[in-house]
Scaffold this active site. Structure first.
Site, short mmCIF file in Angstrom:
data_model
loop_
_atom_site.label_atom_id
_atom_site.label_comp_id
_atom_site.label_asym_id
_atom_site.label_seq_id
_atom_site.Cartn_x
_atom_site.Cartn_y
_atom_site.Cartn_z
N HIS A 33 15.17 12.12 12.82
CA HIS A 33 14.93 11.52 11.68
C HIS A 33 15.45 11.82 10.30
O HIS A 33 15.03 11.81 9.17
CB HIS A 33 13.25 11.27 11.19
CG HIS A 33 12.50 11.09 12.41
ND1 HIS A 33 12.60 9.65 12.86
CD2 HIS A 33 11.68 11.70 13.27
CE1 HIS A 33 12.02 9.64 14.13
NE2 HIS A 33 11.37 10.84 14.32
N ARG A 37 8.62 8.07 9.06
CA ARG A 37 8.07 6.81 9.30
C ARG A 37 8.72 5.82 8.38
O ARG A 37 8.40 4.50 8.44
CB ARG A 37 6.65 7.02 8.69
CG ARG A 37 5.81 7.61 9.47
CD ARG A 37 4.30 7.78 8.64
NE ARG A 37 3.50 6.92 8.75
CZ ARG A 37 2.13 6.81 8.41
NH1 ARG A 37 1.79 7.74 7.92
NH2 ARG A 37 1.61 5.54 8.30
N PRO A 80 3.90 13.28 0.10
CA PRO A 80 3.96 13.95 -1.32
C PRO A 80 3.33 13.21 -2.48
O PRO A 80 3.51 11.86 -2.40
CB PRO A 80 5.52 14.19 -1.40
CG PRO A 80 5.92 13.14 -0.46
CD PRO A 80 4.87 12.43 0.41
N GLU A 81 2.36 13.81 -3.09
CA GLU A 81 2.08 13.44 -4.40
C GLU A 81 2.48 14.16 -5.70
O GLU A 81 3.69 15.07 -5.41
CB GLU A 81 0.45 13.64 -4.66
CG GLU A 81 -0.35 12.91 -3.41
CD GLU A 81 -1.72 13.23 -3.48
OE1 GLU A 81 -2.44 13.02 -4.52
OE2 GLU A 81 -2.47 13.26 -2.32
#
Length: 275
Positions: free
Chosen positions: A93, A112, A2-3
């Site tokens: 996750h 991650r 995400p930006e």
DNA sequence: ATATTCCCCTGGAAGC
DNA sequence: TGCTTCCAGGGGAATA
């Protein structure tokens, strides 16, 4: 992942649904992040707190609590913050699960584990936090004006692509929107930032605003797994002009889009349109 | 000061 | 089918 547009979209979706709700249970299922999560400490700080505001600084989500604390969440490359009924199956996750009143859970999911989740005692500590203190102006705020950009670019020799990715220059721009902004401005990504003419800097400034505003309107770019906190993907991937299009024809001139690597990240650009 | 390179991780896609 | 390799939206540290 995400930006700025994605994080802002998540912020808005959270604002609609978690404000004034109480954290009833804190379940830390995985502590091994780049900065490990202190599970007992997190539970102690968050338990029985109400969420009073959902803010954002750069790519950091800031959930303000009713006792002045602020929970800070960074989604890294693969993170998401999803609100689900507690009856919904827990995805893989889901590393931190906050049970809220009303039978829903706020789930911090991050395959991650490049993300971050921590709590600071108050706004003052937030503004002094080393992770946030050096971040440049928000690109959609009045602080990010042309005079500022000229001042920062002056005498900078690094490639303009890397300059845009530098969070001390401007907040929230990542690899996708750096590439797209340079295409929109017609600027070659390897141009040293300090060698851009006043006119080209003006075009770059305008391009950054246009690209980010467009991405916000489209609720972010979903390439693979980005979702807002309601689980909805964005639509901005349909508007990308160069990112991820190596070898495909430029949408303006049909010349093949090229991919090069700068500072270890892929840069996509049109060699004909961006000189 | 600035530019690479590597690293933290998992998973999906592509190649063989 | 299964194995290997490459790549990924971030960011920080180490290295030249």
């Amino acid at each position: 992942m995400p930006e700025l547009p994605e994080v802002e979209t998540i912020r808005r979706s959270l604002e609609r649904r978690v404000l004034l709700r109480t954290i009833q249970r804190v379940d830390v299922r995985e502590t091994r992040f780049r900065v490990p999560i202190d599970a007992p400490g997190l539970a102690r700080k968050l338990l029985r707190r109400r969420i009073t505001a959902a803010a954002r600084r750069s790519k950091y989500l800031l959930l303000h609590l009713d006792d002045e604390q602020v929970m800070v969440v960074h989604l890294g490359m693969s993170g998401s913050l999803v609100l689900s009924p507690e009856s919904a199956p827990l995805p893989r996750h889901a590393h931190v699960v906050l049970r809220l009143d009303g039978g829903e859970e706020l789930r911090f999911i991050d395959p991650r584990r490049f993300g971050m989740l921590f709590v600071v005692p108050d706004r003052d500590a937030l503004s002094r936090d080393p992770r946030l203190v050096a971040i440049g102006p928000e690109p959609l705020s009045a602080d990010f004006d042309l005079a500022y950009l000229r001042r920062r670019a002056c005498r900078v020799r690094k490639p303009v692509k890397n300059f845009l990715l530098d969070s001390t220059v401007v907040a929230g721009i990542g690899n996708i929107y750096a590439c797209e902004s340079l295409f929109a401005a017609g600027i070659h990504p390897r141009t040293p930032a300090g060698r851009l003419s006043g006119e080209r800097l003006r075009r770059l400034h305008g391009a950054v605003l246009t690209v980010l505003r467009g991405a916000l309107r489209s609720r972010g770019t979903t390439l693979q797994d980005y979702r807002d906190s309601d689980g909805r993907p964005g639509a901005n991937q349909r508007r990308l002009r160069v990112y991820g299009r190596e070898g495909e024809p430029c949408l303006a001139c049909r010349h093949p889009v090229r991919r090069v690597v700068q500072a270890g990240r892929s840069t996509f650009y049109c060699p004909r349109c961006q000189q």
